[in-house]
Design a protein around this motif. Structure first.
Motif, PDB file in Angstrom:
ATOM      1  N   UNK A  14       0.616  -1.436  -0.054  1.00 55.44           N
ATOM      2  CA  UNK A  14       0.065   0.078  -0.150  1.00 55.44           C
ATOM      3  C   UNK A  14       0.896   1.145  -0.002  1.00 55.44           C
ATOM      4  N   UNK A  15       1.847   1.392   0.849  1.00 60.32           N
ATOM      5  CA  UNK A  15       2.892   2.367   1.032  1.00 60.32           C
ATOM      6  C   UNK A  15       3.645   2.614  -0.462  1.00 60.32           C
ATOM      7  N   UNK A  16       3.918   1.463  -0.988  1.00 66.59           N
ATOM      8  CA  UNK A  16       4.615   1.630  -2.446  1.00 66.59           C
ATOM      9  C   UNK A  16       3.765   2.360  -3.235  1.00 66.59           C
ATOM     10  N   UNK A  17       2.616   1.777  -3.410  1.00 62.91           N
ATOM     11  CA  UNK A  17       1.641   2.329  -4.393  1.00 62.91           C
ATOM     12  C   UNK A  17       1.348   3.679  -4.189  1.00 62.91           C
ATOM     13  N   UNK A  18       1.171   4.223  -3.028  1.00 67.81           N
ATOM     14  CA  UNK A  18       0.713   5.525  -2.610  1.00 67.81           C
ATOM     15  C   UNK A  18       2.125   6.365  -2.900  1.00 67.81           C
ATOM     16  N   UNK A  19       3.127   5.854  -2.621  1.00 65.33           N
ATOM     17  CA  UNK A  19       4.394   6.733  -3.145  1.00 65.33           C
ATOM     18  C   UNK A  19       4.417   6.698  -4.630  1.00 65.33           C
ATOM     19  N   UNK A  20       4.023   5.740  -5.635  1.00 59.39           N
ATOM     20  CA  UNK A  20       3.948   5.919  -7.049  1.00 59.39           C
ATOM     21  C   UNK A  20       2.965   6.819  -7.333  1.00 59.39           C
ATOM     22  N   UNK A  21       1.767   6.873  -6.812  1.00 60.18           N
ATOM     23  CA  UNK A  21       0.724   7.626  -7.247  1.00 60.18           C
ATOM     24  C   UNK A  21       1.243   9.240  -6.800  1.00 60.18           C
ATOM     25  N   UNK A  22       1.560   9.406  -5.761  1.00 64.16           N
ATOM     26  CA  UNK A  22       2.137  11.041  -5.327  1.00 64.16           C
ATOM     27  C   UNK A  22       3.180  11.383  -6.250  1.00 64.16           C
ATOM     28  N   UNK A  54       6.717  17.029  -0.215  1.00 69.21           N
ATOM     29  CA  UNK A  54       6.944  16.269   0.549  1.00 69.21           C
ATOM     30  C   UNK A  54       6.441  14.923   0.938  1.00 69.21           C
ATOM     31  N   UNK A  55       5.314  14.945   0.773  1.00 74.60           N
ATOM     32  CA  UNK A  55       4.288  13.775   1.104  1.00 74.60           C
ATOM     33  C   UNK A  55       4.748  12.530   0.671  1.00 74.60           C
ATOM     34  N   UNK A  56       5.129  12.262  -0.579  1.00 73.18           N
ATOM     35  CA  UNK A  56       5.340  10.899  -1.038  1.00 73.18           C
ATOM     36  C   UNK A  56       6.481  10.530   0.037  1.00 73.18           C
ATOM     37  N   UNK A  57       7.554  11.210   0.212  1.00 73.59           N
ATOM     38  CA  UNK A  57       8.645  10.818   1.071  1.00 73.59           C
ATOM     39  C   UNK A  57       8.167  10.573   2.384  1.00 73.59           C
ATOM     40  N   UNK A  58       7.389  11.361   2.914  1.00 70.12           N
ATOM     41  CA  UNK A  58       6.759  11.002   4.261  1.00 70.12           C
ATOM     42  C   UNK A  58       5.997   9.646   4.269  1.00 70.12           C
ATOM     43  N   UNK A  59       5.423   9.508   3.110  1.00 68.58           N
ATOM     44  CA  UNK A  59       4.678   8.286   3.012  1.00 68.58           C
ATOM     45  C   UNK A  59       5.741   7.073   2.884  1.00 68.58           C
ATOM     46  N   UNK A  60       6.634   7.307   2.270  1.00 64.99           N
ATOM     47  CA  UNK A  60       7.632   6.193   2.277  1.00 64.99           C
ATOM     48  C   UNK A  60       8.145   5.885   3.648  1.00 64.99           C
ATOM     49  N   UNK A  61       8.636   6.934   4.417  1.00 63.39           N
ATOM     50  CA  UNK A  61       9.261   6.829   5.673  1.00 63.39           C
ATOM     51  C   UNK A  61       8.131   6.303   6.698  1.00 63.39           C
ATOM     52  N   UNK A  62       6.826   6.626   6.477  1.00 67.76           N
ATOM     53  CA  UNK A  62       5.842   5.915   7.459  1.00 67.76           C
ATOM     54  C   UNK A  62       5.619   4.429   7.065  1.00 67.76           C
ATOM     55  N   UNK A  63       5.871   4.106   5.956  1.00 64.35           N
ATOM     56  CA  UNK A  63       6.001   2.582   5.218  1.00 64.35           C
ATOM     57  C   UNK A  63       6.759   1.672   6.002  1.00 64.35           C
ATOM     58  N   UNK A  64       8.113   2.397   5.848  1.00 63.58           N
ATOM     59  CA  UNK A  64       9.148   1.688   6.296  1.00 63.58           C
ATOM     60  C   UNK A  64       9.125   1.519   7.642  1.00 63.58           C
ATOM     61  N   UNK A  65       8.914   2.724   8.574  1.00 66.85           N
ATOM     62  CA  UNK A  65       8.783   2.771   9.927  1.00 66.85           C
ATOM     63  C   UNK A  65       7.545   1.290  10.231  1.00 66.85           C
ATOM     64  N   UNK A  66       6.330   1.278   9.289  1.00 74.24           N
ATOM     65  CA  UNK A  66       5.371   0.653  10.006  1.00 74.24           C
ATOM     66  C   UNK A  66       5.878  -1.141   9.714  1.00 74.24           C
ATOM     67  N   UNK A  67       6.519  -1.350   8.351  1.00 72.45           N
ATOM     68  CA  UNK A  67       7.070  -2.789   8.148  1.00 72.45           C
ATOM     69  C   UNK A  67       7.873  -2.899   9.158  1.00 72.45           C
ATOM     70  N   UNK A  68       8.858  -2.277   9.441  1.00 74.18           N
ATOM     71  CA  UNK A  68      10.042  -2.585  10.316  1.00 74.18           C
ATOM     72  C   UNK A  68       9.650  -2.631  11.825  1.00 74.18           C
ATOM     73  N   UNK A  69       8.741  -1.977  11.961  1.00 74.28           N
ATOM     74  CA  UNK A  69       8.171  -2.012  13.619  1.00 74.28           C
ATOM     75  C   UNK A  69       7.465  -3.387  13.854  1.00 74.28           C
ATOM     76  N   UNK A  71      -4.588   9.431   0.305  1.00 75.92           N
ATOM     77  CA  UNK A  71      -5.948   9.806  -0.162  1.00 75.92           C
ATOM     78  C   UNK A  71      -6.742  11.110   0.715  1.00 75.92           C
ATOM     79  N   UNK A  72      -6.035  11.169   1.860  1.00 74.44           N
ATOM     80  CA  UNK A  72      -6.606  12.264   2.872  1.00 74.44           C
ATOM     81  C   UNK A  72      -6.013  13.807   2.252  1.00 74.44           C
ATOM     82  N   UNK A  73      -4.869  13.748   1.909  1.00 76.57           N
ATOM     83  CA  UNK A  73      -4.399  14.897   0.807  1.00 76.57           C
ATOM     84  C   UNK A  73      -5.279  15.142  -0.350  1.00 76.57           C
ATOM     85  N   UNK A  74      -5.518  14.239  -0.944  1.00 77.80           N
ATOM     86  CA  UNK A  74      -6.438  14.596  -2.324  1.00 77.80           C
ATOM     87  C   UNK A  74      -7.798  14.901  -1.812  1.00 77.80           C
TER      88      UNK A  74
END
Length: 678
Positions: free
Chosen positions: A458-466, A475-490, A520-523
């Motif tokens: 989901x995070x990877x696809x959101x990054x692509x769309x953004x 900055x949003x795409x990179x924030x989503x990427x960071x949140x995705x990495x943090x979520x998966x790693x955590x 989606x919230x930003x959109x």
């Protein structure tokens, strides 16, 4: 690796299945303080705020918060008249009950809009009560959108027992609220908002019928689908394969009993779908409006043709349903927004349509997660969960699958806002499947990978769309990427580690939620700051919206055709006399704008596209001789935008009527030709 449970984030106390009729009280129930068990308004208020006894204390306030968010997103700063084509019909319905019943564009009831009138009735009744205006017209749409969120929450909550059900329902409601295309369409007067509410209500009752086996509940579900048909015709039936198959497979009773109940529901569906159509087609054609969008003045042709098979396979009307192809003067890139230019307003048909540059930001954010959640949920719900959970997964999964296939491969006119009908299924599957995967993550070593994988995809696809629109919140795409990495790693570390596992899992889950919903919230916020594009409402940055993000080229507010000069309108008002109609024009765009500016009946001779054969020479002669029409502003030849129906009509007007020069009403040379015929 140890398989020790890291500690529940969602209460895991034992409960009975939701289909057994009783649920044990969870750990955090509504307090039994003063007045909790006493009758009276105090108890009702507490129940409204905190929920029923036994509900988690956070559940009802959180739901109210989501519904408030939905109300703000759907109702903030509404302005204008949205789609003027429908707005004109709503105004006309406040001036004439006949126009109201038939869904006529004009109060004189010359021609109907190209949809059945149920959604117009809802908005029209509000306009009759409060007076016609932006808020009286659009408030029912806002309320319907919020109600749909509440119904999805209820349906999902009932599918899982206890606290997990509340968590799943809340997540589904949040996803539904933040779906960008749903925000855009719920701020508009297109019929899709009412369609979605009726269909989610039908799904609620269908699941209840599967639970109880009661015939009347299934019949009510069918009636709601029938009302949805009276809102947008055959699109309403896309849910039927899922509803019927789930009921037949999982409802109580023998197969013969289930088939008998389905037949009873089918009869109710036919009656509730066809009653208006039958009444209209049996009504003498000479005393009712022409059926806009049809080729033979019948609702049946409209159902099967323009609003039926024509949407699936395309038709002969040219691009976008427009005779003769694309309108002139479109901005560069706009041609891809029409069937003749490589696709519908939503782009070229095919398996990847919902992920293209136009539609991805409207509906696709959580589509991959919904599919993963469906598959994982079906497997996991077979490991001791109630059949109610499986029934809900199958129903929403079937809803999503049918819509995906039809919307992806439809060859006719296809607007992005049609995809709002997928939002309930995406939301429900995300809520149900997400909670089931969370439970499996905590309890099963074999399934601990499913939730991290879903978040990663989901995070990877959101990054692509953004990143397709890098200037939109860069900055949003990179924030989503960071949140995705943090979520998966955590989540991975919480399963592997021995310390701080619960806290790590909580943080990871929040990060994963942010990764999935930030895009989606930003959109979803963008429609609040821009005027409504009534013809093709969309959300997000302009570069992602195809034709919808380009404003209104060629004046596409209510169909193709040219506008009528304000000085000409004033001239017509002064010289109308006792005529029923102010003027006859080529197509709905011109007619809609004049109706809205004057409140007077205007004939759209060629309907929405200008190509409907509604006006004939004999009919025009009849109207002129009866004194019902004095002025005509014909369009071009049939086959061109604003064609006004028939070149013979145009020829008769030019030969038999007196041309009004622009100088007579203070217009400029080159203004549309106006003729006095009576």
């Amino acid at each position: 690796m140890t398989s020790q449970n890291p500690g529940p984030l969602v209460s895991a106390e034992p409960v009975s299945a939701p289909w057994s009729g009783s649920v044990a009280a969870p750990r955090h129930a509504v307090p039994s303080g003063e007045g909790a068990g006493a009758p009276g308004p105090g108890r009702a208020v507490r129940r409204a705020v905190f929920g029923a006894p036994g509900d988690p204390r956070w559940a009802r306030p959180a739901l109210w918060g989501v519904l408030a968010l939905a109300a703000v997103l759907y109702g903030w700063a509404l302005s204008g008249l949205a789609n003027e084509y429908y707005a004109a019909a709503i105004l006309s319905g406040t001036r004439s009950w006949k126009a109201f019943f038939f869904g006529a564009l004009d109060a004189g009831s010359f021609i109907t809009v190209d949809k059945p009138p149920f959604a117009l009735w809802v908005m029209g009744l509000s306009a009759r009560i409060f007076g016609f205006g932006t808020w009286s017209m659009l408030l029912p749409q806002v309320l319907a959108g919020v109600a749909a969120v509440a119904v999805v929450h209820s349906a999902v909550r009932r599918a899982l027992p206890g606290t997990p059900g509340h968590a799943a329902g809340l997540l589904a409601a949040l996803v539904m609220t933040l779906t960008p295309i749903t925000v855009a369409i719920n701020r508009d007067n297109n019929p899709d908002t009412v369609l979605v509410l009726l269909l989610v209500l039908a799904a609620w009752f269908c699941l209840e019928a599967v639970r109880t086996g009661r015939t009347r509940t299934l019949v009510l579900s069918a009636v709601l689908v029938g009302l949805a048909f009276t809102t947008k015709m055959l699109q309403a039936y896309l849910v039927l394969p899922a509803f019927a198959s789930v009921y037949l497979a999982m409802a109580p009773g023998t197969v013969l009993r289930r088939l008998g109940r389905l037949l009873a529901a089918g009869a109710a569906l036919v009656v509730s779908s066809a009653w208006w159509m039958v009444v209209v087609d049996l009504w003498p054609a000479s005393s009712r409006p022409y059926i806009g969008g049809s080729t033979d003045n019948s609702v049946w042709d409209l159902v099967i043709g323009y609003n039926g098979l024509g949407r699936i396979f395309g038709g002969t009307r040219g691009a976008g349903g427009m005779p003769g192809g694309l309108p002139e003067g479109l901005p560069e890139g706009a041609q891809r927004g029409f069937p003749g230019g490589g696709g519908g307003f939503g782009g070229t048909s095919g398996a990847g349509r919902l992920f293209n540059d136009i539609l991805a930001g409207q509906i696709s954010w959580l589509l991959p997660f919904a599919v993963i959640a469906l598959v994982a949920g079906l497997v996991l719900s077979g490991r001791g969960s109630s059949r109610g959970t499986r029934a809900a997964l199958l129903l929403w999964g079937g809803w999503l699958a049918v819509h995906y296939v039809v919307f992806s491969f439809a060859g006719g006119t296809f607007h992005p806002y049609y995809t709002t009908a997928m939002a309930p299924a995406v939301a429900a599957l995300t809520g149900l499947g997400g909670v089931l995967m969370w439970q499996a993550y905590r309890e099963s070593h074999a399934w601990s990978w499913a939730l991290p994988a879903g978040i990663a995809i989901t995070g990877a696809w959101a990054f692509v769309v953004l990143r397709r629109t890098p200037d939109f919140v860069p900055w949003l795409a990179w924030a989503v990427a960071a949140a995705t990495v943090a979520g998966v790693a955590g989540l991975v570390l919480a399963r592997l580690g021995r310390r701080l596992r619960r806290r790590t899992a909580v943080v990871a889950l929040v990060a994963g939620l942010v990764a999935g919903l930030a895009g989606p919230a930003a959109y979803a916020l963008t429609p609040l700051g821009s005027p409504v594009n009534g013809t093709n409402p969309t959300a997000g940055p302009s570069g992602s919206r195809g034709f919808g993000g380009m404003g209104r080229p060629g004046g596409m507010r209510g169909g193709p055709g040219g506008a009528v000069d304000q000085k000409a309108i004033e001239y017509l008002r002064k010289n109308r006399g006792s005529a029923t109609w102010l003027v006859a024009v080529g197509s709905a765009q011109s007619a809609s704008s004049v109706i809205l500016s004057t409140g007077l009946p205007v004939i759209a001779m060629g309907g929405f596209t200008g190509s409907d054969p509604a006006m004939t020479v004999d009919r025009l002669k009849q109207l002129v001789s009866a004194g019902q029409l004095r002025y005509v502003m014909p369009g071009g030849e049939r086959g061109g935008p604003g064609g006004g129906g028939d070149s013979e009509v145009n020829a008769w007007v030019q030969a038999s009527c007196t041309a009004v020069t622009p100088a007579e009403y203070g217009g400029a040379e080159g203004d549309a030709s106006l003729y006095r015929c009576g």
